[in-house]
Structure formats: C-alpha cells, structure tokens
Scaffold this active site. Structure first.
Site, mmCIF file in Angstrom:
data_model
loop_
_atom_site.group_PDB
_atom_site.id
_atom_site.type_symbol
_atom_site.label_atom_id
_atom_site.label_comp_id
_atom_site.label_asym_id
_atom_site.label_seq_id
_atom_site.Cartn_x
_atom_site.Cartn_y
_atom_site.Cartn_z
ATOM 1 N N GLU A 65 13.565 -17.811 21.997
ATOM 2 C CA GLU A 65 13.896 -17.334 23.350
ATOM 3 C C GLU A 65 12.937 -16.211 23.747
ATOM 4 O OE1 GLU A 65 18.553 -17.312 24.270
ATOM 5 O OE2 GLU A 65 18.086 -16.764 22.204
ATOM 6 N N TYR A 66 12.775 -15.281 22.808
ATOM 7 C CA TYR A 66 11.906 -14.125 23.060
ATOM 8 C C TYR A 66 10.509 -14.594 23.463
ATOM 9 C CZ TYR A 66 9.545 -9.646 22.225
ATOM 10 O OH TYR A 66 8.813 -8.504 22.364
ATOM 11 N N ASP A 67 9.962 -15.529 22.663
ATOM 12 C CA ASP A 67 8.606 -16.025 22.943
ATOM 13 C C ASP A 67 8.524 -16.684 24.311
ATOM 14 O OD1 ASP A 67 7.655 -15.089 20.629
ATOM 15 O OD2 ASP A 67 7.796 -16.986 19.517
ATOM 16 N N LEU A 104 5.702 23.731 11.523
ATOM 17 C CA LEU A 104 6.849 24.410 10.905
ATOM 18 C C LEU A 104 6.409 25.258 9.718
ATOM 19 C CD1 LEU A 104 9.361 21.417 10.795
ATOM 20 C CD2 LEU A 104 9.514 23.407 12.293
ATOM 21 N N GLU A 146 17.341 17.357 8.810
ATOM 22 C CA GLU A 146 16.687 16.084 9.141
ATOM 23 C C GLU A 146 15.682 15.704 8.062
ATOM 24 O OE1 GLU A 146 14.818 16.464 12.971
ATOM 25 O OE2 GLU A 146 16.650 17.232 13.894
ATOM 26 N N LYS A 181 12.105 14.913 6.787
ATOM 27 C CA LYS A 181 10.769 15.273 7.259
ATOM 28 C C LYS A 181 9.873 14.056 7.070
ATOM 29 C CE LYS A 181 7.320 18.878 7.147
ATOM 30 N NZ LYS A 181 6.160 18.002 7.074
ATOM 31 N N ASP A 204 6.772 11.670 7.007
ATOM 32 C CA ASP A 204 5.370 11.934 6.721
ATOM 33 C C ASP A 204 4.479 11.069 7.610
ATOM 34 O OD1 ASP A 204 3.388 13.288 5.525
ATOM 35 O OD2 ASP A 204 3.527 12.278 3.588
ATOM 36 N N ARG A 219 -0.820 15.970 18.625
ATOM 37 C CA ARG A 219 -0.644 17.408 18.602
ATOM 38 C C ARG A 219 -1.954 18.145 18.856
ATOM 39 N NH1 ARG A 219 0.818 22.233 15.820
ATOM 40 N NH2 ARG A 219 -0.728 22.079 14.202
ATOM 41 N N GLU A 250 7.722 11.678 15.490
ATOM 42 C CA GLU A 250 6.726 11.396 14.461
ATOM 43 C C GLU A 250 6.368 9.916 14.462
ATOM 44 O OE1 GLU A 250 5.974 14.164 12.938
ATOM 45 O OE2 GLU A 250 4.954 13.667 11.049
ATOM 46 N N TYR A 280 12.564 13.419 17.375
ATOM 47 C CA TYR A 280 13.397 14.481 16.803
ATOM 48 C C TYR A 280 13.371 15.804 17.571
ATOM 49 C CZ TYR A 280 8.806 15.351 14.691
ATOM 50 O OH TYR A 280 7.473 15.541 14.484
ATOM 51 N N LYS A 288 9.946 21.671 1.526
ATOM 52 C CA LYS A 288 9.048 20.656 0.973
ATOM 53 C C LYS A 288 9.536 20.261 -0.411
ATOM 54 C CE LYS A 288 5.483 20.363 3.912
ATOM 55 N NZ LYS A 288 4.092 20.447 3.639
ATOM 56 N N CYS A 346 -28.242 29.632 -8.017
ATOM 57 C CA CYS A 346 -27.654 28.775 -6.982
ATOM 58 C C CYS A 346 -27.992 27.306 -7.268
ATOM 59 C CB CYS A 346 -28.181 29.169 -5.602
ATOM 60 S SG CYS A 346 -27.631 28.041 -4.299
ATOM 61 N N CYS A 354 -30.490 26.222 -4.140
ATOM 62 C CA CYS A 354 -31.833 26.772 -3.899
ATOM 63 C C CYS A 354 -32.403 27.486 -5.129
ATOM 64 C CB CYS A 354 -31.810 27.719 -2.703
ATOM 65 S SG CYS A 354 -30.831 29.202 -2.994
ATOM 66 N N CYS A 366 -24.675 33.383 -3.671
ATOM 67 C CA CYS A 366 -26.092 33.135 -3.451
ATOM 68 C C CYS A 366 -26.415 33.906 -2.172
ATOM 69 C CB CYS A 366 -26.340 31.636 -3.239
ATOM 70 S SG CYS A 366 -27.934 31.303 -2.460
ATOM 71 N N CYS A 391 -30.847 29.479 2.108
ATOM 72 C CA CYS A 391 -30.246 28.430 1.264
ATOM 73 C C CYS A 391 -29.686 27.319 2.155
ATOM 74 C CB CYS A 391 -29.129 29.029 0.416
ATOM 75 S SG CYS A 391 -28.222 27.787 -0.531
HETATM 76 S S1 IVH Z 1 10.396 19.510 14.237
HETATM 77 C C1 IVH Z 1 9.226 22.902 16.978
HETATM 78 N N1 IVH Z 1 11.415 17.528 12.823
HETATM 79 O O1 IVH Z 1 6.406 18.044 10.307
HETATM 80 C C2 IVH Z 1 9.651 21.672 16.246
HETATM 81 N N2 IVH Z 1 9.097 17.966 12.605
HETATM 82 O O2 IVH Z 1 5.295 20.439 9.057
HETATM 83 C C3 IVH Z 1 8.558 21.084 15.450
HETATM 84 N N3 IVH Z 1 7.918 16.412 11.109
HETATM 85 O O3 IVH Z 1 4.462 19.096 13.046
HETATM 86 C C4 IVH Z 1 8.759 19.873 14.693
HETATM 87 N N4 IVH Z 1 9.672 15.192 10.579
HETATM 88 O O4 IVH Z 1 4.802 16.530 12.673
HETATM 89 C C5 IVH Z 1 10.304 18.233 13.121
HETATM 90 N N5 IVH Z 1 12.451 15.798 11.667
HETATM 91 C C6 IVH Z 1 11.355 16.483 11.972
HETATM 92 C C7 IVH Z 1 10.099 16.153 11.418
HETATM 93 C C8 IVH Z 1 8.985 16.932 11.761
HETATM 94 C C9 IVH Z 1 8.369 15.364 10.410
HETATM 95 C C10 IVH Z 1 6.529 16.893 11.111
HETATM 96 C C11 IVH Z 1 5.965 17.282 12.464
HETATM 97 C C12 IVH Z 1 5.616 18.748 12.332
HETATM 98 C C13 IVH Z 1 5.423 18.872 10.853
HETATM 99 C C14 IVH Z 1 5.589 20.309 10.399
#
Ligand code: IVH
Length: 663
Positions: free
Chosen positions: A31-33, A79, A107, A109, A111, A130, A164, A216, A304, A398, A401, A416, A421
């Site tokens: 259907e979607y297609d 952050l 929340e 974080k 990556d 950013r 993100e 977020y 972290k 060095c 140089c 150096c 250099c």
């Molecule tokens: S809040 C002012 N929430 O982590 C609010 N950041 O190390 C700023 N990131 O630059 C961000 N998950 O790219 C926020 N749940 C989350 C996140 C998050 C990943 C990233 C974001 C930020 C970096 C800071």
C-alpha cells in the site's frame, strides 16, 4: 488533483510516523509503495504542486556545492561532564545551595551529533548542525531524509527543537560489512558514520544511510507555556517528534543512581550507542536560577560511563613537534578496538611522564578510553616483559630540523627553538586557520601540510595570496574548480572576522580564546592593542603579569609588527565588530554576583548587560564583590553578602538603574 496530492502527503507522512517513530506499521509495504508511486506521478506531471513537506524529499537527490551557514537564534551549548557518584552529588549540591529542592529528568546520552530543527507554521524549514555553537551548517536536505523527523508537525506553530542524529548499531554493521566487501575504508563507530553521513553534499547518500533522530531539547519552552522539561518532552512527543521512552523523571539522587545502574546494564543490548546519562533539572524556573557558564548550562550535566581498559603492545615511541616547538613523545600502539573506535596512538606528554610510568618499547600496556575523550596509556604490565623490551630514550635534537632541543629551567618539556623549523611553521598555520581562530574551512591539516611542502603556503601571508596559484591548484588531485573557488572564498571571508579571531590566530603565547576576546573588546583595534603596556594590561581583570608580558613582547618583535602590517595591507579586518563595551558608571569596573531569579532578566541577559557596561560577573561572593544582585529565591550568597556588608540590588534597583541608563 491538488486535493488528492495533499491527501497523499498526509497518508504517507502518517504512515512514516507510525512505522518509524512509533514502530507500529499501520499499512502494508505494498500500500505504502503504491501511494508513494501515485505521489511521484503527480509531482512529475505537476512540478508546480510540489510542497516542502512532500515525502518525496525524503529520498534525497539534491547535490549542494557547499553547506550554507545558519546562525542559531539561541546558542547550542554542550554539557559539562561528571564521571562518578561523588561528582554527581557535587552537581546536586551546587543546585541545592541555590535553595532548590531538585527533581531531575534522566535521559540516555545518545552518541551521535546534535541538530537543531526549525519549523515555521508547522513545516520543517531548516535544520542545522551545532557548528561552533553560534553558527552551524544548513543540513536541511539531509535531515529531510530522516524518516523520524516530521516534515509537518501536529500544530501549525513556529518552533525550534533540538536533538541527536544517530545511526543504529544494526545499520552501522550493515554499512561496514558492505564497505568491507567493496574494499572501502570502514567507519570507526556509529557516531563517525552518522556525522559522515550528515556531512554529505549529495542528500541521496545521506538517505541511503538511514539515519535516525531523537529529540530532547526545547530551547524556548516559555513560548508554549511550558513549566518543566518533562512537560517539554511530552509536548514535543505530541507534536510528532521521536522522544526517547527511556527518559525518566527522578525525585532524588538515589533514584537517579538507580536509573544509571539500570541503563549501564542495558547499554549493550540497546539498538544504538549511548555514552552516558544526561541529568537535567526538571523545573524551568529553577533552570533559569542556575543559568549558564560560557559553555554549559549549570542546570544539566552529562554522566559519562567509565572508560574501558584494554591491553595492547607499545610498538614504538615517536616524537612530534608542536606550534611552539614543544616536543611530545607519542605511543605507537598495535591497533586495538576500544569502545567502538580503533586506537593506534596516544600522547605520552613528556619525558617525565614516560619515566614515571616506566614504559619500555615492546611492553604490553593497558589503554583507557572514555567516549570521545583522548585515549590514555595507563600502565605497562611488567609481568608480561620477556627481556626484549627496549628502554625509552628522550631525543636531544628536533626530529624535523635537527636543531638541538632546549629545556627551560624547572620545566618538563623540551623545545625546538628554531623559528624556521618546518613542523613548527606548519602547526602555526594549522592553528591560524582553525575554526576557533580565523575559521578557514577547506584548509584542513593535511592540505596545509601539502601546500606547505609544495611551497604554496609557507607563512600566514601566503594564505591570503593563495588565489594567485588558483590555476596550479585546480590541477591537483582531489581539487577542481569548485573546491578551489570555495577555498578562496573561505579565505576572503575570513578577512572580515572580528578582531578576537585574529588575536587568537596569531598564536601569542599565553593568549587563548578567552583572553583574545577580552583584549579585542577592551582595545577594539589592533593598533590600540599593539601600543599598550604591561601596566595597562595587568589592570584588566583576568590578565596577569605573565600574559601581559607575553603580549607586549610579541608586539615588540619586528617580525610580528611586519606581519600585522602586511595583513592590514591585504585587507584583513583589524577591529572588533562584536558587541561593544559601553562603560556605564553604575557597572564599569565593578564585580557582580547574581543570585536568585530576576523578574525581567534571565541570568544570561543580566550577565551580558553587566559585561557590556564594563562590569564583571563572578560566581562567588567575597570581599572583592562590589554588588550582589538578588532576585527571587536567592541562595546562600545573599546571606553572605549581607554578612560582608556588600551593596545589594534587587529587581527595583535594577529597573531604576536601567531606566537611568536608557533615559
Ligand atoms: S541536552 C542545553 N540531552 O551530548 C542542552 N544532549 O556532551 C544541551 N546529547 O551536545 C544538550 N544525548 O549532542 C542533551 N539526551 C540528551 C543528549 C544530549 C546526547 C549530546 C548533545 C550534546 C552533547 C553534550
């Protein structure tokens, strides 16, 4: 026809939302297609009908020459980090000290890389990276290919949201497996792949990667009558954004620690990479009380996950030369995978560091890496030695140089000191064009090194004369008319930079970005700065004798004077074009501390006002504080100010002072 077209847009966008954001398909693939095909047919026959929120944009196809720049309406901050329970408790204590009884939202974080999405009347109009936090790149075409980013939201409002962009572990593995088959270089980790995909000028490549996006952050919550971050998350979810279901409102540090423990255990089984937990103060009024530092919000932090350690062999120790001539020993390691990225090198800082750790070439060493933090050699495993290891020996000349190295008294580093250099010159050029300095995109480290070796750029002045070589450059491998033109344009644009960028770019010893900004604001022109004295400089807050002497001696050097003269002739701006300091007696040369919530100004606004009128803002009350500005719900700083008999301004006083100033 148009009616059907609009209906199709609605059907397909809804189907995308149900399938990708809610993970709950409502129509079959067939259907979607067929809807999609119908939509494409209409668009082909009636290009005048094509709407900005058409799902046809999701396929990509537009190829750009370069990304346009977008200035963020509100800076995109990063952050601060905490690494253990003690630091989490300290973060919590700082908040409690302001008289707040905090609730947090915890929340995951993610990556990936952060993005800002801008909607006008409910339609996605732009998306930006950013960048340096102030100016990002326009990645709208690529972001439109992300199926979980709504092209139209559920209310016809203007709104900016942030989140993100990331790629799932599954897609990462699929893409790398495919690349391996084709003999292509592999992506190091999910984040690099996501970042590499979003940087594609050809949006169909971005589309093929199948990126995803969690939302977020709502930078302007009060515009929508929202009072807590948790409400903001729900609001964004209702608008159609993908908001992470793991987010949790926690009432105490204990609940927060429980959340962290739980997510740490689930980490490996999550379908995407996370590198920690983000902790955000829930109440927005309380967030305002905490405010921001130059780089980070004080109302949030990132925990972290601890670094993982692995063993590998220290194959060799090689030496590199920095911009200042500083010599650094570096570990060459047998490549090893740590937390998703392959580590081949790690800095060993200096001779003493290597000796303290008693590292020998051939040792088995343990390597530690946390997220995007630079990898570190922790120790050598002495039991694994078999007698074939070789002692480390510091060099005395060095490596580039051959000049004899010098170690200043009481210091650990060797230098150096040869100004000719090559490596020092190359590093200085790399610093000059850096994003934080003159910000010339297109002149990456490799290109600078190549252009230096080819003789195109031997010094700073040559950068601005590069256009004379345009014809030769076009012939180089990897270049073409377009990239050479872009490069020359980036160089020309950098001539307009405000003074602080140039001051930082010059690489004056002891002068970092912050000092460069202070100097530019204070002196306004390069000439003023060049003609100043140690005495005047040391009278400026934050500038001590060592920095002052370094600045004066830099501008006393004839070579540097000549460089500035030549840059002037080439048309490089030598004036500060940022916000001006306009000294007002109520503020000038006074130190302020702000506590509590002000009626009419956020903490940042107040800070900017103070600084623009020549004052200075400090975090803690001491005898040196001239005025404490006290808002609603002040913290212990208020009591301290009273005890010390410091002048106190409340909302009324601020208002009348501002009236006086504004007339
Ligand atoms: S809040 C002012 N929430 O982590 C609010 N950041 O190390 C700023 N990131 O630059 C961000 N998950 O790219 C926020 N749940 C989350 C996140 C998050 C990943 C990233 C974001 C930020 C970096 C800071």
């Amino acid at each position: 026809m148009e009616e059907r077209y609009l209906e199709l847009i609605k059907i397909i966008n809804e189907a995308d939302y149900n399938y990708h954001t809610l993970d709950n398909p409502t129509i079959t693939d067939q259907e979607y297609d067929s809807y999609l095909r119908e939509l494409y047919n209409i668009e082909e026959a009636h290009p005048e009908l094509v709407r900005s929120d058409s799902p046809s944009h999701r396929a990509g196809g537009k190829v750009l020459d370069e990304f346009k720049k977008i200035t963020h309406a509100i800076p995109m901050l990063s952050l601060s980090n905490v690494f253990n329970e003690e630091e989490i408790r300290q973060f919590d204590d700082r908040i409690k000290k302001e008289g707040i009884n905090p609730k947090y939202v915890a929340e995951l974080k993610i990556d990936g890389l952060s993005v800002s999405l801008n909607y006008k009347s409910g339609k996605l109009v732009s998306a930006a990276t950013r960048g340096d936090g102030i100016i990002g790149e326009d990645i709208t075409n690529n972001v439109k290919t992300i199926k979980t980013v709504p092209l139209t939201i559920n209310k016809p409002i203007d709104i900016e949201v942030r989140g993100e962009i990331y790629i799932s572990k599954k897609r990462f593995n699929e893409i790398n497996a495919d690349r391996e088959k084709k003999g292509l270089e592999l992506f190091q980790n999910c984040r690099n792949l996501a970042a590499g995909s979003i940087r594609q000028l050809d949006s169909s490549i971005a589309a093929s990667r199948k990126l995803d996006c969690w939302i977020y952050h709502l930078p302007n919550p009060t515009d929508y009558g929202i009072k807590t971050h948790y409400e903001a998350l729900n609001f964004m979810k209702e608008l159609g954004f993908k908001v992470n279901p793991n987010n949790r409102l926690v009432n105490s540090i204990e609940e927060l620690l429980e959340f962290i423990k739980e997510k740490k255990e689930q980490r490996d089984s999550l379908p995407y990479d996370i590198d920690g937990i983000v902790i955000k103060l829930n109440d927005l009024q309380e967030q305002r009380i905490m405010g921001f530092t130059a780089k980070y919000p004080r109302w949030a932090t990132a925990y972290k996950f601890p670094a993982t350690q692995v063993l590998t062999k220290l194959e060799d120790i090689v030496f590199t030369v920095g911009r200042t001539g500083q010599i650094t020993p570096n570990a060459v390691l047998s490549p090893v995978l740590v937390q998703g990225s392959t580590i081949r090198r790690a800095t060993l800082h200096n001779e003493d560091y290597v000796k303290e750790k008693d590292l020998k070439i051939g040792d088995i060493v343990s390597i530690r890496k946390a997220g995007d933090v630079i990898p570190e050699v922790v120790e050598s495993i002495k039991e694994r030695r078999n007698g074939t290891e070789k002692d480390f020996k510091m060099i005395d000349a060095c490596p580039i140089c051959g000049t004899k190295l010098v170690k200043k008294e009481g210091q650990v580093d060797y230098f150096c000191l040869n100004p000719l250099c090559d490596k020092r010159n190359i590093e200085s050029l790399i610093h000059f064009v850096d994003r934080h300095a003159m910000n010339i995109t297109g002149l990456g480290e490799r290109i600078i090194e190549d252009f230096y070796n080819m003789g195109f750029i031997k010094n700073i002045i040559d950068i601005y004369k590069l256009k004379e070589h345009a014809e030769d450059l076009v012939e180089l491998e990897g270049f073409g008319n377009k990239s050479v033109n872009n490069l020359i344009e980036a160089i020309e644009n950098s001539k307009k930079n405000s003074l602080e960028k140039l001051i930082f770019a010059l690489g004056i010893e002891q002068v970092g970005e912050k000092t460069a900004r202070i100097l530019a604001r204070r002196f306004e022109t390069m000439d003023n700065l060049m003609n100043t004295s140690v005495e005047v400089l040391t009278n400026i807050q934050d500038i001590g004798e060592i920095i002052a002497e370094s600045i004066v001696s830099f501008f006393n050097d004839d070579k540097n004077k000549e460089l500035i003269e030549n840059l002037k002739e080439l048309g490089i701006n030598m004036a500060y074009t940022g916000e001006k300091i306009e000294e007002k007696e109520q503020f000038a040369n006074k130190t302020f501390v702000i506590t509590g919530t002000l009626l009419n100004y956020s903490r940042d606004e107040m800070k900017r006002i103070i600084e623009n009128f020549g004052g200075r803002v400090s975090d803690s009350v001491s005898k040196k504080t001239d005025v404490v500005i006290v808002g609603d719900n002040p913290g212990s700083k208020y009591e301290k100010a009273q005890k010390l008999g410091i002048e106190i301004w409340n909302d009324d006083e601020i208002n009348s002072i501002m009236e006086e100033i504004n007339g």
